[in-house]
Scaffold this motif. Structure first.
Motif, mmCIF file in Angstrom:
data_model
loop_
_atom_site.group_PDB
_atom_site.id
_atom_site.type_symbol
_atom_site.label_atom_id
_atom_site.label_comp_id
_atom_site.label_asym_id
_atom_site.label_seq_id
_atom_site.Cartn_x
_atom_site.Cartn_y
_atom_site.Cartn_z
ATOM 1 N N ASP A 1 -11.600 33.794 -45.025
ATOM 2 C CA ASP A 1 -10.687 33.695 -45.695
ATOM 3 C C ASP A 1 -9.855 32.426 -44.695
ATOM 4 O O ASP A 1 -9.558 32.706 -43.996
ATOM 5 C CB ASP A 1 -9.641 35.319 -45.412
ATOM 6 N N ARG A 2 -9.920 31.139 -44.953
ATOM 7 C CA ARG A 2 -9.759 30.438 -44.176
ATOM 8 C C ARG A 2 -8.087 30.311 -43.924
ATOM 9 O O ARG A 2 -8.045 29.874 -42.882
ATOM 10 C CB ARG A 2 -10.072 29.168 -44.551
ATOM 11 N N GLY A 3 -7.542 31.295 -44.176
ATOM 12 C CA GLY A 3 -5.922 31.005 -44.748
ATOM 13 C C GLY A 3 -5.732 32.398 -43.042
ATOM 14 O O GLY A 3 -4.641 32.547 -42.862
ATOM 15 N N THR A 4 -6.401 32.885 -42.743
ATOM 16 C CA THR A 4 -6.214 33.939 -41.574
ATOM 17 C C THR A 4 -7.410 33.748 -40.608
ATOM 18 O O THR A 4 -7.491 33.851 -39.220
ATOM 19 C CB THR A 4 -6.282 35.430 -42.148
ATOM 20 N N CYS A 5 -8.948 33.370 -40.806
ATOM 21 C CA CYS A 5 -10.245 33.906 -39.911
ATOM 22 C C CYS A 5 -9.679 32.666 -38.404
ATOM 23 O O CYS A 5 -10.237 33.400 -37.893
ATOM 24 C CB CYS A 5 -10.931 33.715 -40.414
ATOM 25 N N VAL A 6 -9.222 31.751 -38.989
ATOM 26 C CA VAL A 6 -8.384 30.453 -38.181
ATOM 27 C C VAL A 6 -7.713 30.519 -37.024
ATOM 28 O O VAL A 6 -7.300 30.188 -35.691
ATOM 29 C CB VAL A 6 -8.597 29.278 -38.549
ATOM 30 N N LEU A 7 -7.060 31.541 -37.632
ATOM 31 C CA LEU A 7 -5.575 31.725 -36.394
ATOM 32 C C LEU A 7 -5.722 32.813 -35.206
ATOM 33 O O LEU A 7 -4.738 32.676 -34.022
ATOM 34 C CB LEU A 7 -4.529 32.473 -37.363
ATOM 35 N N PHE A 8 -6.716 33.671 -34.940
ATOM 36 C CA PHE A 8 -6.645 35.081 -33.931
ATOM 37 C C PHE A 8 -8.108 34.343 -33.264
ATOM 38 O O PHE A 8 -8.818 34.221 -33.087
ATOM 39 C CB PHE A 8 -7.363 36.568 -34.989
ATOM 40 N N GLY A 9 -7.952 35.499 -32.349
ATOM 41 C CA GLY A 9 -8.731 34.893 -30.680
ATOM 42 C C GLY A 9 -8.747 37.206 -29.586
ATOM 43 O O GLY A 9 -7.529 37.528 -30.410
ATOM 44 N N LEU B 1 -16.087 27.066 -42.588
ATOM 45 C CA LEU B 1 -15.267 27.536 -43.621
ATOM 46 C C LEU B 1 -14.715 25.838 -44.264
ATOM 47 O O LEU B 1 -14.637 25.005 -43.692
ATOM 48 C CB LEU B 1 -14.117 27.337 -42.302
ATOM 49 N N ASP B 2 -14.187 26.091 -44.764
ATOM 50 C CA ASP B 2 -12.954 25.102 -45.947
ATOM 51 C C ASP B 2 -12.443 24.083 -44.742
ATOM 52 O O ASP B 2 -11.003 24.805 -45.386
ATOM 53 C CB ASP B 2 -13.022 24.704 -47.133
ATOM 54 N N SER B 3 -12.449 24.089 -43.977
ATOM 55 C CA SER B 3 -11.208 23.654 -43.653
ATOM 56 C C SER B 3 -11.207 22.401 -42.621
ATOM 57 O O SER B 3 -12.304 21.580 -41.901
ATOM 58 C CB SER B 3 -10.582 24.594 -42.322
ATOM 59 N N SER B 4 -10.135 21.752 -41.565
ATOM 60 C CA SER B 4 -10.117 20.767 -40.276
ATOM 61 C C SER B 4 -9.477 20.563 -39.560
ATOM 62 O O SER B 4 -8.442 21.681 -39.532
ATOM 63 C CB SER B 4 -10.261 19.283 -41.164
ATOM 64 N N ASP B 5 -10.159 20.724 -38.557
ATOM 65 C CA ASP B 5 -9.351 20.755 -36.254
ATOM 66 C C ASP B 5 -8.014 20.314 -37.494
ATOM 67 O O ASP B 5 -7.188 20.775 -36.622
ATOM 68 C CB ASP B 5 -10.052 19.287 -35.872
ATOM 69 N N GLU B 6 -7.374 18.895 -38.215
ATOM 70 C CA GLU B 6 -6.376 18.207 -38.335
ATOM 71 C C GLU B 6 -5.975 19.521 -38.861
ATOM 72 O O GLU B 6 -4.471 19.696 -38.425
ATOM 73 C CB GLU B 6 -6.296 17.194 -39.272
ATOM 74 N N TRP B 7 -5.822 19.862 -40.486
ATOM 75 C CA TRP B 7 -5.615 21.100 -40.620
ATOM 76 C C TRP B 7 -4.726 22.317 -39.644
ATOM 77 O O TRP B 7 -3.590 22.686 -39.564
ATOM 78 C CB TRP B 7 -5.704 21.933 -41.976
ATOM 79 N N ILE B 8 -5.690 23.075 -38.886
ATOM 80 C CA ILE B 8 -5.323 24.283 -37.879
ATOM 81 C C ILE B 8 -4.456 23.601 -37.038
ATOM 82 O O ILE B 8 -3.230 24.432 -36.589
ATOM 83 C CB ILE B 8 -6.203 25.085 -37.658
ATOM 84 N N VAL B 9 -4.460 22.339 -35.997
ATOM 85 C CA VAL B 9 -3.345 22.065 -35.348
ATOM 86 C C VAL B 9 -2.279 21.447 -35.628
ATOM 87 O O VAL B 9 -1.212 22.450 -35.668
ATOM 88 C CB VAL B 9 -4.051 21.103 -34.283
ATOM 89 N N GLU B 10 -2.102 21.059 -36.524
ATOM 90 C CA GLU B 10 -0.653 20.744 -37.503
ATOM 91 C C GLU B 10 0.504 22.195 -37.961
ATOM 92 O O GLU B 10 1.055 22.216 -37.462
ATOM 93 C CB GLU B 10 -0.648 20.058 -38.233
ATOM 94 N N ARG B 11 -0.576 22.710 -38.521
ATOM 95 C CA ARG B 11 -0.095 23.557 -39.110
ATOM 96 C C ARG B 11 -0.076 25.594 -37.735
ATOM 97 O O ARG B 11 0.852 25.826 -38.162
ATOM 98 C CB ARG B 11 -0.941 24.761 -40.928
#
Ligand code: ACO
Length: 322
Positions: free
Chosen positions: A154-162, A29-39
């Motif tokens: 889709d980095r905008g959704t796939c990081v959000l769920f478990g 994914l084109d993402s980061s731990d920092e982005w996910i934690v902050e948002r």
């Protein structure tokens, strides 16, 4: 007067916790731990392995809830499973769960589909069954495998769920219990969160993945969670300050903070598990409840406000004495 009361809780999370860095590396994914934690506040989530289904997770959560309540499987006379990720189109996940638990008494079993509000809906429905006197001991379950409906590009959704499951045993009682429930839906907002297709015989019909307008969902969620909390408080003749614990659907830590703030409650009174579970949709409220009960935070006699919001759009709440 017959009330319904929670007499046991249970939950189940599959596999090890997967942190943001591992997820990003595994999925490219084109993402980061920092982005996910902050948002979002999310740091880890649990995901099912191949072949594991929602009814498997539900069965484990229910065994734990039954053990906590001291009830045997055949004491259960009603099973409601809130899920948007059923094992099959049919039979229902609830019927599969009944079989896995070895319940052979003919108890009715059905699924309820209200996405992330599913557990609030299922609890309110079970409460009405029990108050009517027709049933005495319900298993109310939220179980989801959202990893199966995510677009991993889709980095905008796939990081959000478990994935995960939570369950309660809800029994008839002479003492309160559930004090008030409220349920709502507004189908005009169907487009901001949906899975607008499905897979049939291995072929994608339409778009079979979760799609979301994140900012629109955020605004809607904060508004209706505050409104429905007020509604059940008024119905029970209480104020927000009378609540011991707020247990909202765990979508995003910023939604939880805004909801607590709108109610005038300190965030310390809000059970927060989203940072470790991600968003487990209908499972998130009973998962959070069970964890807090087992951690000794929530104890009998305390007043809890449970509330959810999800696709549809749907939203709902329950105010209860634990
Ligand atoms: N990593 C890095 N960047 C990302 C990621 C990611 N995983 N996802 C999106 N971005 C980028 C976007 O592409 C965008 O980039 P651009 O400005 O170059 O176009 C930028 O981040 C900002 O995107 P937004 O969507 O505007 O970001 P926002 O601050 O709104 O945060 C989020 C997105 C976290 C989804 C937020 O809107 C939110 O939490 N909404 C609530 C949705 C929710 O919780 N849904 C759960 C299901 S619904 C429910 O349970 C009720």
């Amino acid at each position: 007067m017959i009330y319904s009361r929670i007499t046991g809780t249970g939950s189940y999370l599959p596999g090890p916790a997967i942190d943001n860095a591992s997820l990003i590396a595994a999925r490219g994914l084109d993402s980061s731990d920092e982005w996910i934690v902050e948002r979002t506040g999310i740091r880890t989530r649990h995901l099912v392995g191949e072949g594991v289904t929602g009814s498997d997770l539900a069965a484990e959560a229910c065994r734990r809830a039954l053990a906590a309540s001291g009830r045997a499987a055949d004491d259960v006379d009603l099973i409601i499973v809130a899920t948007s990720t059923p094992d099959y189109v049919f039979p229902s996940t609830a019927a599969l769960l009944q079989d896995k638990l070895g319940i052979r008494n003919g108890a009715p079993a059905f699924d309820l589909q209200a996405v992330c509000s599913g557990f609030a809906y299922a609890l309110a429905v079970a409460d009405k069954f029990i108050r009517s006197g027709s049933h005495k001991c319900a298993l109310v379950v939220g179980s989801e495998v959202f990893s199966r409906i995510l677009d991993w590009n889709d980095r905008g959704t796939c990081v959000l769920f478990g994935d995960g499951a939570g369950a309660v045993v809800l029994e008839a009682s002479e003492t309160a219990g559930i004090l008030a429930t409220a349920l709502h839906a507004d189908g005009r907002h169907q487009g901001i969160l949906s899975v607008p297709g499905h897979v049939s015989g291995g072929v994608a019909i339409g778009d079979p993945f979760l799609r979301m307008d994140g900012p629109a969902v955020f605004k809607f969620a904060v508004r209706v969670l505050a409104d429905v909390a007020d509604e059940v408080l008024v119905a029970a003749g209480m104020k927000a300050a009378d609540i011991d614990w707020l247990i909202p659907h765990q979508a995003n830590v910023r939604i939880l903070q805004s909801t607590a703030k709108k109610l005038g409650l300190p965030i310390e009174k809000c059970i927060v598990t989203v940072e470790r579970h991600g968003n487990t949709s209908a499972a998130s409220i009973p998962l959070a409840l069970d964890e807090a009960v087992r951690a000794g935070k929530i104890v009998p006699g305390q007043r809890l406000l449970l509330e959810g919001v999800g696709g549809g759009f749907t939203w709902g709440a329950a105010l209860l004495v634990f």
